[in-house]
Write a protein that holds these residues in place. Structure first.
Motif, mmCIF file in Angstrom:
data_model
loop_
_atom_site.group_PDB
_atom_site.id
_atom_site.type_symbol
_atom_site.label_atom_id
_atom_site.label_comp_id
_atom_site.label_asym_id
_atom_site.label_seq_id
_atom_site.Cartn_x
_atom_site.Cartn_y
_atom_site.Cartn_z
ATOM 1 N N TRP A 188 -34.521 -32.676 -1.580
ATOM 2 C CA TRP A 188 -33.178 -32.889 -1.062
ATOM 3 C C TRP A 188 -32.705 -31.706 -0.248
ATOM 4 N N GLY A 189 -31.978 -31.990 0.804
ATOM 5 C CA GLY A 189 -31.360 -30.983 1.639
ATOM 6 C C GLY A 189 -30.299 -31.637 2.494
ATOM 7 N N GLU A 190 -29.593 -30.848 3.253
ATOM 8 C CA GLU A 190 -28.481 -31.370 4.055
ATOM 9 C C GLU A 190 -28.862 -31.642 5.502
ATOM 10 N N GLY A 191 -30.079 -31.273 5.929
ATOM 11 C CA GLY A 191 -30.457 -31.421 7.330
ATOM 12 C C GLY A 191 -30.766 -32.850 7.717
ATOM 13 N N ASP A 192 -30.934 -33.060 9.039
ATOM 14 C CA ASP A 192 -31.244 -34.386 9.557
ATOM 15 C C ASP A 192 -32.593 -34.888 9.047
ATOM 16 N N GLY A 193 -33.487 -33.989 8.676
ATOM 17 C CA GLY A 193 -34.794 -34.390 8.201
ATOM 18 C C GLY A 193 -34.761 -35.151 6.887
ATOM 19 N N PHE A 194 -33.605 -35.158 6.223
ATOM 20 C CA PHE A 194 -33.487 -35.855 4.945
ATOM 21 C C PHE A 194 -32.756 -37.190 5.083
ATOM 22 N N GLN A 195 -32.518 -37.625 6.326
ATOM 23 C CA GLN A 195 -31.785 -38.870 6.530
ATOM 24 C C GLN A 195 -32.506 -40.054 5.910
ATOM 25 N N GLU A 196 -33.829 -40.123 6.071
ATOM 26 C CA GLU A 196 -34.583 -41.251 5.510
ATOM 27 C C GLU A 196 -34.484 -41.274 3.991
ATOM 28 N N LEU A 197 -34.526 -40.085 3.374
ATOM 29 C CA LEU A 197 -34.385 -40.026 1.919
ATOM 30 C C LEU A 197 -32.979 -40.400 1.474
#
Length: 213
Positions: A188-197
């Motif tokens: 988990w994180g706040e960046g755009d890379g975690f949108q799918e999750l």
């Protein structure tokens, strides 16, 4: 209650990995981190299909069957070219779990053609007691849900660990196979890379999963 944990294992997991959970790890490295035998979602889905007499069709069988389905359905002048053109769309339909019968009513001729070929292709594979790899999770989900309704199946509490991406077919399978007290650990994180999750978590929550502390 089935729980989603972000970046951390549930507090009950340390002493109960082998006794409380059937642990599903995305990679051998993830399994080693937990100190458990390696078993991933694909292997679990395949085991359910095998239990019902279905195997994953090898590449040669899928190519030969798809070629035959295209020829029988459309009989195009350029058979190899048509097979190449249709293959990505057919795999997308199978992986997405779209209703082939519903697609058959679509007014666009190309969509109807792809749908007809897909239906024929699936039927020919079933005649061989096989499924396309792209439909593995949806098929296993349907079989597992059927087991749960008729015999109780073998649903066990799962601990799912190490997955950085989860498609809709993965999520449907997880929801079908995971017994009460199951847990999934996601990065988990706040960046755009975690949108799918984030979208995966939303889907699980819609199915009654809760984010644990």
């Amino acid at each position: 209650m089935r729980s989603i944990y972000l970046n951390v294992l549930p507090s009950s997991a340390d002493a109960n990995l082998r006794t409380q959970y059937q642990t599903i790890a995305a990679t051998p490295q993830a399994a080693r981190t937990l100190g458990v035998p390696y078993l991933n979602l694909e292997a679990l889905a395949e085991a359910i299909c095998h239990r019902h007499g279905l195997t994953i069709a090898p590449v040669l069988l899928t190519h030969r069957t798809l070629k035959t389905a295209v020829k029988m359905t459309l009989n195009p002048a350029d058979l190899p070219g048509t097979v190449r053109a249709f293959t990505p769309a057919i795999r997308t339909i199978l992986r997405s779990g779209l209703d082939v019968d519903a697609l058959a009513s679509v007014s666009f001729p190309r969509v109807r053609q792809v749908t007809e070929v897909t239906r024929m292709y699936q039927q020919m594979l079933r005649d061989c007691r096989a499924i396309d790899p792209a439909e593995l999770f949806w098929q296993a989900t349907r079989l597992q849900v059927g087991e749960g309704k008729t015999t109780g199946g073998d649903r066990k509490p799962l601990l799912i660990y190490g997955y950085c991406t989860l498609r809709p077919d993965n999520l449907a399978f997880i929801d079908a196979i995971a017994e009460d007290e199951s847990a999934i650990v996601l990065p988990w994180g706040e960046g755009d890379g975690f949108q799918e999750l984030r979208e995966a978590i939303d889907r699980l929550q819609q199915c009654g999963w809760v984010v644990g502390n």
